[in-house]
Structures are given as C-alpha cells and as structure tokens.
Scaffold this motif. Structure first.
Motif, PDB file in Angstrom:
ATOM      1  N   LYS A 183      24.670  75.593  59.914  1.00 54.14           N
ATOM      2  CA  LYS A 183      25.900  76.379  59.988  1.00 54.14           C
ATOM      3  C   LYS A 183      25.628  77.636  60.831  1.00 54.14           C
ATOM      4  N   HIS A 184      26.032  78.794  60.332  1.00 52.81           N
ATOM      5  CA  HIS A 184      25.881  80.020  61.112  1.00 52.81           C
ATOM      6  C   HIS A 184      24.585  80.732  60.752  1.00 52.81           C
ATOM      7  N   ALA A 185      23.485  80.015  60.854  1.00 53.94           N
ATOM      8  CA  ALA A 185      22.177  80.567  60.492  1.00 53.94           C
ATOM      9  C   ALA A 185      21.120  79.778  61.249  1.00 53.94           C
ATOM     10  N   PRO A 186      19.912  80.321  61.371  1.00 58.19           N
ATOM     11  CA  PRO A 186      18.866  79.622  62.124  1.00 58.19           C
ATOM     12  C   PRO A 186      18.612  78.206  61.625  1.00 58.19           C
ATOM     13  N   ALA A 187      18.366  77.305  62.582  1.00 64.99           N
ATOM     14  CA  ALA A 187      17.969  75.933  62.280  1.00 64.99           C
ATOM     15  C   ALA A 187      16.469  75.811  62.508  1.00 64.99           C
ATOM     16  N   ILE A 188      15.753  75.325  61.503  1.00 65.16           N
ATOM     17  CA  ILE A 188      14.294  75.205  61.554  1.00 65.16           C
ATOM     18  C   ILE A 188      13.978  73.719  61.445  1.00 65.16           C
ATOM     19  N   VAL A 189      13.343  73.170  62.483  1.00 69.20           N
ATOM     20  CA  VAL A 189      13.265  71.717  62.635  1.00 69.20           C
ATOM     21  C   VAL A 189      11.819  71.257  62.773  1.00 69.20           C
ATOM     22  N   GLY A 190      11.501  70.168  62.092  1.00 63.46           N
ATOM     23  CA  GLY A 190      10.173  69.588  62.172  1.00 63.46           C
ATOM     24  C   GLY A 190      10.016  68.687  63.387  1.00 63.46           C
ATOM     25  N   ARG A 191       9.052  67.798  63.343  1.00 63.35           N
ATOM     26  CA  ARG A 191       8.838  66.858  64.446  1.00 63.35           C
ATOM     27  C   ARG A 191       9.829  65.700  64.298  1.00 63.35           C
ATOM     28  N   VAL A 192      10.733  65.582  65.246  1.00 61.42           N
ATOM     29  CA  VAL A 192      11.765  64.547  65.181  1.00 61.42           C
ATOM     30  C   VAL A 192      11.791  63.777  66.498  1.00 61.42           C
ATOM     31  N   PRO A 193      12.225  62.520  66.468  1.00 61.55           N
ATOM     32  CA  PRO A 193      12.342  61.741  67.703  1.00 61.55           C
ATOM     33  C   PRO A 193      13.331  62.390  68.673  1.00 61.55           C
ATOM     34  N   LYS A 194      13.140  62.145  69.959  1.00 59.48           N
ATOM     35  CA  LYS A 194      13.984  62.749  70.990  1.00 59.48           C
ATOM     36  C   LYS A 194      15.464  62.476  70.763  1.00 59.48           C
ATOM     37  N   GLU A 195      15.769  61.242  70.391  1.00 58.92           N
ATOM     38  CA  GLU A 195      17.158  60.860  70.139  1.00 58.92           C
ATOM     39  C   GLU A 195      17.783  61.733  69.067  1.00 58.92           C
ATOM     40  N   ALA A 196      17.011  62.046  68.033  1.00 61.19           N
ATOM     41  CA  ALA A 196      17.499  62.911  66.955  1.00 61.19           C
ATOM     42  C   ALA A 196      17.520  64.370  67.396  1.00 61.19           C
ATOM     43  N   GLU A 197      16.505  64.764  68.141  1.00 53.38           N
ATOM     44  CA  GLU A 197      16.420  66.165  68.586  1.00 53.38           C
ATOM     45  C   GLU A 197      17.635  66.563  69.413  1.00 53.38           C
ATOM     46  N   GLN A 198      18.097  65.679  70.281  1.00 51.52           N
ATOM     47  CA  GLN A 198      19.257  65.998  71.116  1.00 51.52           C
ATOM     48  C   GLN A 198      20.479  66.290  70.261  1.00 51.52           C
ATOM     49  N   VAL A 199      20.647  65.531  69.210  1.00 53.63           N
ATOM     50  CA  VAL A 199      21.786  65.737  68.316  1.00 53.63           C
ATOM     51  C   VAL A 199      21.658  67.062  67.580  1.00 53.63           C
ATOM     52  N   LEU A 200      20.466  67.336  67.063  1.00 54.11           N
ATOM     53  CA  LEU A 200      20.253  68.565  66.302  1.00 54.11           C
ATOM     54  C   LEU A 200      20.423  69.804  67.187  1.00 54.11           C
ATOM     55  N   ARG A 201      19.927  69.738  68.412  1.00 54.32           N
ATOM     56  CA  ARG A 201      20.105  70.873  69.327  1.00 54.32           C
ATOM     57  C   ARG A 201      21.585  71.130  69.604  1.00 54.32           C
ATOM     58  N   ALA A 202      22.347  70.059  69.744  1.00 54.18           N
ATOM     59  CA  ALA A 202      23.780  70.219  69.986  1.00 54.18           C
ATOM     60  C   ALA A 202      24.470  70.853  68.779  1.00 54.18           C
ATOM     61  N   LEU A 203      24.078  70.437  67.593  1.00 52.70           N
ATOM     62  CA  LEU A 203      24.666  71.002  66.373  1.00 52.70           C
ATOM     63  C   LEU A 203      24.295  72.466  66.199  1.00 52.70           C
ATOM     64  N   ALA A 204      23.129  72.855  66.734  1.00 57.50           N
ATOM     65  CA  ALA A 204      22.634  74.225  66.566  1.00 57.50           C
ATOM     66  C   ALA A 204      22.849  75.068  67.819  1.00 57.50           C
TER      67      ALA A 204
END
Length: 398
Positions: A183-204
């Motif tokens: 939401k409106h706060a920092p996103a802290i992300v572990g080691r994720v596959p590229k396909e997942a990372e692209q989605v998470l970056r877009a959400l954040a």
C-alpha cells in the motif's frame, strides 16, 4: 478448522460462514461497526509463499528486544488457536480471548472462521495498546482477511506456485495476489523470479522498493541496508534461506524509525527460534513444515549441509492440494526410506495414495507415529509435509 476456536464460537454463540467469498467487504463491514479500531495500529504485514513464519518471528523478536510492545498474528496454529495471537511472545489467554468474543456476538454468521480470528487479533492488539503488530497473511494477500490493515511496511518473502486454485496458475498471477498487501508504505522483497518481480515492482511504483540483492545486501554472516551494516551474524534457525528471512526482518524493523542497537539485533537474530523449522523435538527427530517444492528444496539443502553422510528417514503427511509428486521427488534426493501418514484434516491426502506416488525403494504406511518416533533408529528422522500434522504430533510427543 482452527484448533480450539470453535469452543469460543459455541460458548459465545458466534457462528462462522461456511462459504469463503473472495474480497474484504464482510470483514470491513464488521470492523466499521466496531469503530475501525485497527486503523490505529502500526503494522508490519508479511505475505509470500515460503519464509513468512520465520520472517515474522525475526521481526517480532527485534521489535520486542528494542522495547516495543509487540503483537504477532500467525498461521496456522502450532498447538491451538491461542498461539496464533501473541503479545510479546506470550499466547493470548483463554480469558483474554473470551473477553474479545463478548464484543462479537452481534456478528454471528457474518464472517468466515479466519476472518473472525483476524478480527479477534486486531481487537486484542488495540486493547493491549501494542506499539507494533506483525501480521502474517493467511492465503495470498490481496483478498486475505488481514489486508484490512494499513501497514508501515509490507514484506513479500518469496513467490512460488501454490494454492493455484485460488491464487492463479502463473508466478505473475500469484505475485499480484501476494503483492496486494503493498500500500502506501515501503515494500521489502526477498528473492523472487523475474516474472514475479516485474509485477511486484509495478505494484510498488509509488513507494520505496527494497529487494534482497539490490538495496538489501545479505550473506550467511552479514547484512547491509542503507547506513546499517551488521557482521558476524549467526542464527539458531537452520538453513541458508534463513539469512534472507533475517534480512527482510531487519529491513522492516528499520522502517519503524526506532534506532537499532546493533549488538542487541545481532543477539536477537542469533537466538530466535520457531517451531517446525528444522526443529529438533526428540533425539535425532526433527519437525520441518516443508509443504511445497520451494520449502522442500530448502529442507533438502539443509540436510545436505548439516547431515551430508547421515541416513535419513522421512515421515510424510501432506495436504491433497499440494504438489505432492514434486515434493517427493525432491525429498527422494536425500533418502529412500519413507513412511506415510494420514492425519485429521479435511484437506489431508490419504497416506496410501501418497505412498503410491513415491518412487522410494523402501516405503510404507505408518499408523502409530508417536510410538515410532520414540524408537531408536540409525541416522535422523524428519517429519514433514504439513504444519497441521506437526501440530497434532506435538501434542502427543512433546
């Protein structure tokens, strides 16, 4: 069914809905009727495929060690419903649970069991005046009951295929569901596959995004983020993957704005433990809740590192909706001695059916697991597959 929860529902006449309906409409309606008390909480929200429990444990321990009154909400139960809701490491008491339930009688049959438990946890944390609540998502994230909170940091520990019936059949779809807690706060992300990372970056895209391997640097013995560096790190929790869980927790703690005592943080990480994470429960007997391919891979890596030349006996009980064959192929890399068990859960796979999927050279169905575990045998014995199985066994052998 959450162990021990129905007792309170029955006593206070608070039924739960039997049909799971996606979305947060029902729980938001109930919380609004209660005055939305949860909106006052400072929350670190944790979602992901694997690593949630350990990350929650590390985060809560760091908060508590630094003098913060800390609430934790975790799933599933280790023994029963009480240990899912904790205050400074102490399980909610029956009296405290009953007091919360007295407020919920008007909402009978409006929430599912897990939604109801989530409301209990939130009300309890507000009642206890916690400084921070560390909350683990139950299933997914976007439509999980816990996603009513407004976090000060959101942690996504890992992304792998799981619960595909509910979360989607691709890594991108699952990442979208897990990343729904951002939401409106920092996103802290572990080691994720590229396909997942692209989605998470877009959400954040509108919040700070801190990922292991980029802003967060971690080795088995060190951690670095922004201006904070810790060295000579050790961990009681076994497995190389625990370094990542440690790093996620340390980074989340730093988002609270509380000055970190480095030596205190080092000691806290070194002594944090969590049931069912390569946990020795009897001499040469270990519990590990590996229930999917990713966690089974981690378990195999831990065995290879810690017991490279030791005979391993597996006792496996697993839920029917898991990738059973994939899990078995991984475990069969380090052992050919398998016993399969059934256990009391409506989603549990039948032991005989699981055994037929095994390619191990020595395999059998086991009925009296508790007695078997107390017998001496060569090497180590590992009980794995489901945290629900481990919870049942814990009551009779520990």
């Amino acid at each position: 069914m959450i162990p021990g929860f129905y007792t309170y529902q029955l006593r206070h006449n608070v039924s739960s809905k039997q049909i799971i309906e996606p979305g947060l409409t029902a729980i938001n309606k109930v919380l609004a009727a209660l005055g939305n008390p949860h909106k006052a909480l400072r929350v670190i929200h944790v979602a992901g495929t694997n690593g949630k429990g350990s990350t929650v444990a590390y985060t809560a321990a760091l908060c508590q060690a630094h003098g913060l009154t800390t609430g934790t909400f975790m799933s599933p139960a280790i023994l029963d419903v009480h240990d899912q809701i904790q205050l400074n490491g102490r399980a909610i008491t029956p009296t405290e649970m009953a007091t919360i339930f007295e407020q919920l009688t008007p909402f009978s049959n409006q929430l599912t069991e897990f939604e109801l438990l989530t409301v209990v946890a939130l009300l309890y944390f507000v009642q206890q005046g916690v400084d921070v609540a560390v909350i683990e998502a139950g299933l997914g994230g976007l439509e999980d009951a816990t996603n009513v909170v407004v976090p000060v940091a959101s942690i996504i520990t890992s992304i792998a295929l799981e619960h595909t019936r509910f979360l989607g059949t691709t890594l991108a779809q699952i990442a979208y569901q897990k990343g729904g807690i951002i939401k409106h706060a920092p996103a802290i992300v572990g080691r994720v596959p590229k396909e997942a990372e692209q989605v998470l970056r877009a959400l954040a895209k509108d919040v700070p995004y801190y990922q292991i391997g980029e802003a967060i640097k971690v080795t088995p013995t060190s951690y670095s983020f922004a201006q904070v560096t810790l060295t000579n790190m050790t961990r009681a929790l076994q497995g190389v993957h625990q370094a990542d869980n440690m790093a996620l927790a340390l980074t989340a703690f730093l988002q609270l704005g509380v000055p970190m005592d480095k030596e205190l943080a080092r000691r806290t990480i070194a002594t944090t433990t969590l049931p069912a994470r390569f946990e020795q429960v009897l001499p040469n007997v270990f519990f590990d809740g590996a229930h999917n391919a990713a966690s089974a891979t981690q378990l195999v890596a831990t065995i290879k590192k810690n017991y490279p030349a030791t005979p391993v006996t597996f006792i496996v009980g697993i839920l029917a909706d898991k990738a059973i064959e994939e899990v078995l192929r991984l475990l069969e890399q380090v052992s050919q001695q398998f016993y399969f068990v059934s256990f009391a859960n409506e989603r549990a796979a039948d032991a005989q059916e699981v055994m037929l999927l095994s390619q191990a050279t020595h395999k059998a169905v086991l009925t009296d697991v508790a007695d078997f575990l107390k017998q001496e045998r060569e090497g180590i014995t590992i009980v794995t597959g489901s945290l629900y199985l481990l919870a049942d066994l814990r009551k009779v052998i520990i």
